[in-house]
Design an enzyme around this catalytic site. Structure first.
Site, mmCIF file in Angstrom:
data_model
loop_
_atom_site.group_PDB
_atom_site.id
_atom_site.type_symbol
_atom_site.label_atom_id
_atom_site.label_comp_id
_atom_site.label_asym_id
_atom_site.label_seq_id
_atom_site.Cartn_x
_atom_site.Cartn_y
_atom_site.Cartn_z
ATOM 1 N N VAL A 1 0.202 3.551 -6.271
ATOM 2 C CA VAL A 1 -0.241 2.654 -5.207
ATOM 3 C C VAL A 1 0.973 2.010 -4.556
ATOM 4 O O VAL A 1 1.830 1.449 -5.242
ATOM 5 C CB VAL A 1 -1.176 1.555 -5.772
ATOM 6 C CG1 VAL A 1 -1.603 0.592 -4.681
ATOM 7 C CG2 VAL A 1 -2.383 2.180 -6.452
ATOM 8 N N CYS A 2 1.037 2.098 -3.237
ATOM 9 C CA CYS A 2 2.110 1.468 -2.473
ATOM 10 C C CYS A 2 1.578 0.154 -1.908
ATOM 11 O O CYS A 2 0.834 0.139 -0.934
ATOM 12 C CB CYS A 2 2.570 2.391 -1.347
ATOM 13 S SG CYS A 2 3.933 1.712 -0.391
ATOM 14 N N LEU A 3 1.946 -0.924 -2.560
ATOM 15 C CA LEU A 3 1.504 -2.257 -2.165
ATOM 16 C C LEU A 3 2.693 -3.188 -2.367
ATOM 17 O O LEU A 3 3.199 -3.310 -3.487
ATOM 18 C CB LEU A 3 0.306 -2.670 -3.035
ATOM 19 C CG LEU A 3 -0.397 -3.969 -2.730
ATOM 20 C CD1 LEU A 3 -0.990 -3.963 -1.320
ATOM 21 C CD2 LEU A 3 -1.505 -4.215 -3.749
ATOM 22 N N ARG B 1 5.749 -4.722 -5.622
ATOM 23 C CA ARG B 1 7.178 -4.372 -5.600
ATOM 24 C C ARG B 1 7.985 -5.599 -5.199
ATOM 25 O O ARG B 1 8.005 -6.589 -5.917
ATOM 26 C CB ARG B 1 7.411 -3.210 -4.632
ATOM 27 C CG ARG B 1 6.671 -1.943 -4.999
ATOM 28 C CD ARG B 1 6.973 -0.799 -4.054
ATOM 29 N NE ARG B 1 7.206 -1.243 -2.685
ATOM 30 C CZ ARG B 1 6.742 -0.650 -1.615
ATOM 31 N NH1 ARG B 1 6.025 0.416 -1.724
ATOM 32 N NH2 ARG B 1 6.999 -1.104 -0.406
ATOM 33 N N ASN C 1 -1.572 5.036 1.458
ATOM 34 C CA ASN C 1 -0.848 4.171 0.526
ATOM 35 C C ASN C 1 -1.138 4.466 -0.941
ATOM 36 O O ASN C 1 -0.704 3.723 -1.820
ATOM 37 C CB ASN C 1 -1.159 2.706 0.834
ATOM 38 C CG ASN C 1 -0.964 2.398 2.299
ATOM 39 O OD1 ASN C 1 -1.930 2.182 3.012
ATOM 40 N ND2 ASN C 1 0.276 2.442 2.767
#
Length: 184
Positions: free
Chosen positions: A111-113, A117, A104
């Site tokens: 950062v993929c959180l 988003r 992630n």
């Protein structure tokens, strides 16, 4: 009372004579909210520390995240949090300052959180972001990756994933990419 008023008027005239404006500086609502968020952080320093630069750049916060369980335990991971003028209506931008092998977090630090988003609401705060990042370290999400190779390895072979994480955290090369040394 009259002396104070006369003194204030004299100061105002002196500033005008120097070309300075007498209007008070307006504090952005986003900065007021950020200060409140930081005052309300209630986490152990053994898990997270933060640094602000209120004099230089008040809209930036540095985080030091220290997961205590999971694949990434034992390391300290630094993140920059950039607060927009539209905060808290829009989420901050969060960047990992290390190159780490994580499904992630890509090698550029993005950062993929979800809460950064589509799940962001103005009710969330800096502590929510810290907890979200900690959760990514405790339970990496292979189903919503930025690093697709790491996600595939996590899903298909968790033991191999663990070995790659351990190897990468010691500053080694994984699949042609050199990672930052986090654990000595």
């Amino acid at each position: 009372m009259l002396k104070l008023r006369a003194l204030a008027e004299a100061k105002a005239k002196a500033k005008e004579g120097q070309g300075q404006e007498t209007t008070p500086q307006v504090i952005k609502p986003s900065l007021i909210r950020l200060k409140k968020d930081l005052e309300n952080i209630d986490l152990s320093e053994q898990i997270c520390e933060y640094t602000t630069y209120l004099d230089e750049n008040p809209m930036r916060v540095n985080l030091a995240i220290k997961p205590d369980i999971g694949y990434y335990a034992g390391g300290t991971y630094y993140f920059n949090v950039f607060i927009k003028d539209t905060y808290p209506m829009e989420p901050p931008v969060v960047k990992c300052m290390h190159r780490i092998y994580h499904p992630n977090i890509d090698i550029d630090g993005n950062v993929c959180l979800n809460l950064l988003r589509e799940d962001w609401t103005p009710a969330l705060d800096i502590q929510s972001i810290i907890i979200g990042i900690l959760f990514l370290f405790h339970e990496p999400n292979g189903r919503d990756p930025l690093n697709k190779d790491a996600a595939k390895t996590l899903i298909e072979d968790p033991l191999r994933f663990e070995n790659k994480v351990n190897h990468s955290l010691r500053g080694n090369n994984i699949d042609g990419v050199w990672y930052d040394k986090i654990i000595y």
